[in-house]
Design a protein around this motif. Sequence first.
Motif, mmCIF file in Angstrom:
data_model
loop_
_atom_site.group_PDB
_atom_site.id
_atom_site.type_symbol
_atom_site.label_atom_id
_atom_site.label_comp_id
_atom_site.label_asym_id
_atom_site.label_seq_id
_atom_site.Cartn_x
_atom_site.Cartn_y
_atom_site.Cartn_z
ATOM 1 N N ILE A 236 0.843 -1.200 0.000
ATOM 2 C CA ILE A 236 0.000 0.000 0.000
ATOM 3 C C ILE A 236 0.876 1.246 0.000
ATOM 4 C CG2 ILE A 236 -1.660 1.361 1.344
ATOM 5 C CD1 ILE A 236 -2.814 -1.332 2.349
ATOM 6 N N LEU A 237 1.903 1.242 0.837
ATOM 7 C CA LEU A 237 2.829 2.373 0.897
ATOM 8 C C LEU A 237 3.513 2.581 -0.448
ATOM 9 C CD1 LEU A 237 4.414 4.565 2.375
ATOM 10 C CD2 LEU A 237 5.976 2.776 3.194
ATOM 11 N N GLU A 238 3.930 1.505 -1.079
ATOM 12 C CA GLU A 238 4.600 1.617 -2.373
ATOM 13 C C GLU A 238 3.664 2.198 -3.433
ATOM 14 O OE1 GLU A 238 7.776 -1.187 -4.206
ATOM 15 O OE2 GLU A 238 5.830 -1.990 -4.800
ATOM 16 N N ALA A 239 2.392 1.803 -3.401
ATOM 17 C CA ALA A 239 1.445 2.268 -4.422
ATOM 18 C C ALA A 239 0.998 3.705 -4.187
ATOM 19 C CB ALA A 239 0.228 1.346 -4.458
ATOM 20 N N THR A 240 0.946 4.140 -2.917
ATOM 21 C CA THR A 240 0.391 5.458 -2.606
ATOM 22 C C THR A 240 1.444 6.491 -2.240
ATOM 23 O OG1 THR A 240 0.122 4.907 -0.255
ATOM 24 C CG2 THR A 240 -1.721 4.395 -1.748
ATOM 25 N N ASP A 241 2.610 6.040 -1.806
ATOM 26 C CA ASP A 241 3.653 6.937 -1.312
ATOM 27 C C ASP A 241 3.130 7.795 -0.160
ATOM 28 O OD1 ASP A 241 6.225 8.015 -1.244
ATOM 29 O OD2 ASP A 241 5.692 9.678 -2.560
ATOM 30 N N ASN A 242 2.253 7.196 0.671
ATOM 31 C CA ASN A 242 1.652 7.930 1.778
ATOM 32 C C ASN A 242 1.811 7.120 3.058
ATOM 33 O OD1 ASN A 242 0.074 9.334 3.610
ATOM 34 N ND2 ASN A 242 -1.638 9.623 2.201
ATOM 35 N N ARG A 243 2.785 7.484 3.851
ATOM 36 C CA ARG A 243 3.084 6.760 5.089
ATOM 37 C C ARG A 243 1.953 6.862 6.098
ATOM 38 N NH1 ARG A 243 4.801 3.849 8.780
ATOM 39 N NH2 ARG A 243 6.965 3.522 9.323
ATOM 40 N N ASN A 244 1.113 7.914 5.977
ATOM 41 C CA ASN A 244 0.032 8.109 6.944
ATOM 42 C C ASN A 244 -1.106 7.099 6.795
ATOM 43 O OD1 ASN A 244 1.248 10.429 8.091
ATOM 44 N ND2 ASN A 244 0.430 11.718 6.454
ATOM 45 N N LEU A 245 -1.105 6.342 5.710
ATOM 46 C CA LEU A 245 -2.184 5.379 5.490
ATOM 47 C C LEU A 245 -1.946 4.047 6.180
ATOM 48 C CD1 LEU A 245 -2.910 5.887 1.666
ATOM 49 C CD2 LEU A 245 -4.188 6.823 3.604
ATOM 50 N N VAL A 246 -0.688 3.739 6.511
ATOM 51 C CA VAL A 246 -0.347 2.367 6.899
ATOM 52 C C VAL A 246 0.190 2.285 8.315
ATOM 53 C CG1 VAL A 246 0.104 1.723 4.513
ATOM 54 C CG2 VAL A 246 1.985 2.561 5.924
ATOM 55 N N ASN A 247 0.124 1.088 8.853
ATOM 56 C CA ASN A 247 0.792 0.734 10.104
ATOM 57 C C ASN A 247 1.881 -0.269 9.788
ATOM 58 O OD1 ASN A 247 -0.535 2.115 12.326
ATOM 59 N ND2 ASN A 247 -2.366 0.954 11.758
#
Length: 535
Positions: A236-247
């Motif tokens: 998910i992080l790789e696809a979105t480049d958004n660290r705030n989305l993941v744990n």
Amino acid sequence: MSFTSNYTTLIFDIGDVLFSWSPQTKTSISPKALRKILSSPTWIDYERGRISQAECYARVGVEFSVDPTEVGRAFQDARDSLQSNEELISVIRHLKARSDGRLHVFAMSNISAPDYEVLRTKPADWSLFDGIFTSAGVGERKPNLGFYKAVISSTGVDPSRTIFVDDKIENVLSARSLGMRGIVFDDHRKVVRALYNLLGDPVERGRQYLTANAKKLLSVTDNGILLRENFAQLLILEATDNRNLVNLTDTHRTWNFFQGKPLLTTEEFPFDLDTTSLGLTVMGSPEDVAHSIMDEMLDYIDDDGIIQQSQTYFDHRRPRFDPVVCVNALTLFYSYGRGHQLDRTLHWIREVLLHRAYLDGTRYYATPECFLYFLGRLLEISNDVYLAVYIKPLLIERIQERIGADGDALALSMRLRLCAYLGLRNDVDLRTLLPLQCEDGGWEIGWIYKYGSSGISIGNRGLTTSVAVKAILEMQQRFPSSPSSSSVGPALPLVKQVYTTAQSPPERFLQRKSDSLITPSSIATSPLTSTRQHP
């Protein structure tokens, strides 16, 4: 949700769509008989305004051997049962309000003048409609084309930008024949989903779903057990480049698939090469740490010279076999300029690709798209000339074979991303993916991996949604809507590499090289005889 659709008009049927009613009456006329009356030539004339209500009931009484008074009582009961579909009307109201005045809503109904007068006394948001057309008023009846043409002429709507909703397939067919987008109202939830998907921006809606569920994008098994795990979070992080989305579990070295206590497996679950390879390529790592981990991984090469063919875990007591794990290890080694150390693994992976050994999935991965997707990821991250020559042409052939194949939303999204990267237009799978977006903006769950021993599948809506959003963006970027666009073109990145100064892999992999854009037509020599280039 912003209004970015090409559609500007909605036309709805009224009976059995915007309003429901019951054919069960207190009279001697059965529901079956009542429906037969509604489809009789006499009733059709009545709905066209050619005969009066009294004449209609008299003729029906003769045709069906029923007292005309009984006919009148039956239809009065039917009128009394009318109930507005408030849930659907609320959706329409929401869509219209968000359109900034660009969406117009009409109703179009086969209904007599007396019945329409009664209908308008029923509580409903009639102000929602920009116009209501009745068969009695027009003198035509669906599915006759004259009714549709009269509405088009009166409103000036563009049929190609109009959505038509009706519960009868023949009525929808007529609308489609005039260029409208037809939806058969056979399932409420399906129709609502279709309206949101046709009138909303799939990318924005997908992003809103991810933001609304940030830090809660958990994986789930096919038997409903929630899993906290790192692998999907990394993707998910790789696809979105958004660290705030993941744990993600903080780690200073190797990665474990599970976050915390393992579920549905042994209590002590070892750190694994697969998640570690993914973690190091997505998150980066100080070079000395990364190289020390790769040194350790080399201890897990089997007698055939293949890493992870028999060792998936950092545990010699747990032999496992999975080519996708091999691909992810190759990605790590190539990203740090050490791919030549896994030559025999690479050659075996190409044999898997050549002979389509992946078609039923693998031990740990559910679909053939997983193998192909991660192989494309290897090519993208490595940016390696030799790999481009050795793997890319065959990968293009194999993904072309998959276009149009059955698959869930994640498999379709992976396929689309790989096609975009390889420069292959794929409208077929894009058209299949878009309707799978749910009302909340996320996509249906897709299954990515499974427990090797039990076969229990694991999926993640957040992962599916993030990859779907990325796939749509990449397809739109690479292939504008013009039908004259070339079907093959320059590659698009499958991954976006973002590293801090302290976590940077070899510098040459932070930029794309022109020699990574090798296409089949530019290959002049056999991959097995071409000159191999290492860092």
